[in-house]
Write a protein that holds these residues in place. Sequence first.
Motif, PDB file in Angstrom:
ATOM      1  N   SER A 210       0.844  -1.194   0.000  1.00  0.00           N
ATOM      2  CA  SER A 210       0.000   0.000   0.000  1.00  0.00           C
ATOM      3  C   SER A 210       0.880   1.246   0.000  1.00  0.00           C
ATOM      4  CB  SER A 210      -0.922  -0.005   1.218  1.00  0.00           C
ATOM      5  OG  SER A 210      -0.170  -0.142   2.411  1.00  0.00           O
TER       6      SER A 210
ATOM      7  N   GLU B 128       2.007   3.828   1.494  1.00  0.00           N
ATOM      8  CA  GLU B 128       2.203   4.533   2.763  1.00  0.00           C
ATOM      9  C   GLU B 128       3.585   4.166   3.277  1.00  0.00           C
ATOM     10  OE1 GLU B 128      -0.549   3.030   5.753  1.00  0.00           O
ATOM     11  OE2 GLU B 128      -0.910   1.281   4.493  1.00  0.00           O
TER      12      GLU B 128
ATOM     13  N   LYS C 286       2.397  12.019  -1.192  1.00  0.00           N
ATOM     14  CA  LYS C 286       1.941  11.525   0.110  1.00  0.00           C
ATOM     15  C   LYS C 286       1.784  12.669   1.108  1.00  0.00           C
ATOM     16  CE  LYS C 286       4.080   6.961  -0.389  1.00  0.00           C
ATOM     17  NZ  LYS C 286       5.102   6.022   0.119  1.00  0.00           N
TER      18      LYS C 286
ATOM     19  N   LYS D 277      -1.719  13.845   3.043  1.00  0.00           N
ATOM     20  CA  LYS D 277      -1.846  13.881   4.497  1.00  0.00           C
ATOM     21  C   LYS D 277      -2.284  15.255   4.999  1.00  0.00           C
ATOM     22  CE  LYS D 277       1.616  10.272   5.291  1.00  0.00           C
ATOM     23  NZ  LYS D 277       2.955   9.945   5.865  1.00  0.00           N
TER      24      LYS D 277
ATOM     25  N   TYR E  79      -7.192  11.433   3.991  1.00  0.00           N
ATOM     26  CA  TYR E  79      -6.155  10.411   4.124  1.00  0.00           C
ATOM     27  C   TYR E  79      -6.531   9.385   5.201  1.00  0.00           C
ATOM     28  CZ  TYR E  79      -1.550   8.278   4.599  1.00  0.00           C
ATOM     29  OH  TYR E  79      -0.513   7.378   4.645  1.00  0.00           O
ATOM     30  N   HIS E  80      -7.125   9.857   6.288  1.00  0.00           N
ATOM     31  CA  HIS E  80      -7.583   8.928   7.326  1.00  0.00           C
ATOM     32  C   HIS E  80      -8.639   7.980   6.760  1.00  0.00           C
ATOM     33  CE1 HIS E  80      -8.593   7.465  11.332  1.00  0.00           C
ATOM     34  NE2 HIS E  80      -9.869   7.661  11.036  1.00  0.00           N
TER      35      HIS E  80
ATOM     36  N   ARG F 277      -6.889   5.358   4.614  1.00  0.00           N
ATOM     37  CA  ARG F 277      -6.203   4.343   5.420  1.00  0.00           C
ATOM     38  C   ARG F 277      -7.188   3.348   6.021  1.00  0.00           C
ATOM     39  NH1 ARG F 277      -1.628   6.148   9.476  1.00  0.00           N
ATOM     40  NH2 ARG F 277      -1.532   3.866   9.488  1.00  0.00           N
ATOM     41  N   GLN F 278      -8.338   3.836   6.452  1.00  0.00           N
ATOM     42  CA  GLN F 278      -9.301   2.968   7.114  1.00  0.00           C
ATOM     43  C   GLN F 278     -10.088   2.105   6.134  1.00  0.00           C
ATOM     44  OE1 GLN F 278      -9.690   2.560  10.457  1.00  0.00           O
ATOM     45  NE2 GLN F 278      -7.931   3.916  10.713  1.00  0.00           N
TER      46      GLN F 278
ATOM     47  N   LEU G  77      -6.734   1.146   1.930  1.00  0.00           N
ATOM     48  CA  LEU G  77      -5.357   0.675   1.811  1.00  0.00           C
ATOM     49  C   LEU G  77      -5.198  -0.810   2.083  1.00  0.00           C
ATOM     50  CD1 LEU G  77      -3.194   3.582   3.284  1.00  0.00           C
ATOM     51  CD2 LEU G  77      -3.798   3.083   0.917  1.00  0.00           C
ATOM     52  N   ARG G  78      -6.046  -1.388   2.931  1.00  0.00           N
ATOM     53  CA  ARG G  78      -5.877  -2.811   3.236  1.00  0.00           C
ATOM     54  C   ARG G  78      -6.090  -3.696   2.015  1.00  0.00           C
ATOM     55  NH1 ARG G  78     -10.724  -1.435   5.870  1.00  0.00           N
ATOM     56  NH2 ARG G  78     -12.588  -2.576   5.201  1.00  0.00           N
TER      57      ARG G  78
END
Length: 432
Positions: A88, A90, A165, A169, A177-178, A181-182, A185-186
């Motif tokens: 991912s 990050e 990036k 952010k 961005y939060h 990520r939640q 990205l997984r």
Amino acid sequence: MKNKPTYLKRLAFLFGLLLSLSADIFAQKEHTEEISVKPALLYFRFDKALVDSGYMDNGRTLRRLDELFSDSIPTARIDSIYILSFASPEGVPSYNNRLAMRRSHAVRNYLIWKYPHLDKCRILPCPQGENWQELRRMIAEDANLPKQKEVLQIIDCTPETEKRKAQLKKLDNGIPYHYIRQKILRYLRNASICTVKLYADTLPALPEPVCVKPEYQRQEPYAHNLPNPLTEETRRTMEQVRQQEQLAKNKRPLFALKTNLLFDVAMMPNIEIEVPIGKRWSINGEYMFPWWLFDGDKYSMQILMGGLEGRYWLGSHQKRENSEVLTGHFFGLYAGGGKYDLQWKENGYQGEFFIAAGISYGWATRIARNLHLEFNIGIGMLRTDYRHYHARDNYQTLLWQENGKYTWFGPTKAKLSLVWLLNRKVRKGGIK
């Protein structure tokens, strides 16, 4: 006129023969035609390179791979299997490139271990690094993402990865961005068994992977926009992977030097040497040698002790293959002995010999290049013969009081050790 039917029969026979030969040639050509199988996705946890059957939908994907590869007869006709792996977007790109490489090799090692009849030379890892292409597609499809247009503009108009990036952010105090990520990205931490080339009519197509759906609707992942695994860049990456694998293999440690920091704080000099034996076993030897007299022989701490410990490092075969040597959890059996003279003012105890033995548990992790930190505790038995004495004449005369024996069951050692790995020297052409 009498022979005309005979000629017609002969012409019909020749025509049928030619038609049959043409059909056989066409069928043979079709039989040897190569086909590409749809990708199967295996997901990874954050910053991990372990094939985890309990994570997301990996269990179902592994069962379907088992249906495809478990039979050794049809798998013998497989031409090649490409494993595209991603990280991912990050963190540091160079680290993510290495992480993607570890993931592709984790899948490759799993296939080799699970299906030993597969030709491992045809299983080719193709690490791809950070998957910005799929991230952009998923963002474009997610109408719930805050500042969606601004996020897409940053991705499209900022070619430098680090700046991209940083801007993501900072956008709207990090709220988009939060969300990324939640929610997103997984799904980008994966390895795709994306191209299985095999002869037609030999095996069923690899089932389409079933992915855990997020809160928004998604299309079939990667099926329409996977990069070509045979690009020149990928070939160079594969060659770099091969060289790094060889380098890592050549840099296996000869042994490790260690010191117990708890003993060091107590002014008890000590040294340990651990020799790895493969990925599973190691032998650890230790020696402690404090020999101090303080305040005019008023206090004494004189100990000579040595011991050996055999260790078994835990983890599955695949995990051990992908782990650095002398890291992870382990169990051990240890035994040792020595002698001592301990005095505190007038009272002292001497032991010409004591023994300690038991079982141990420990965990070690890498903290820097060639440096590990190790935690270890042992439970067992300690037995000693001792002599109790009183010191007189300004602590220069020892008066023996009694002899005795002492046995203890319980914790017999505790360690917090700093480990320094000493590797083989690697030169061009091999190990010297």
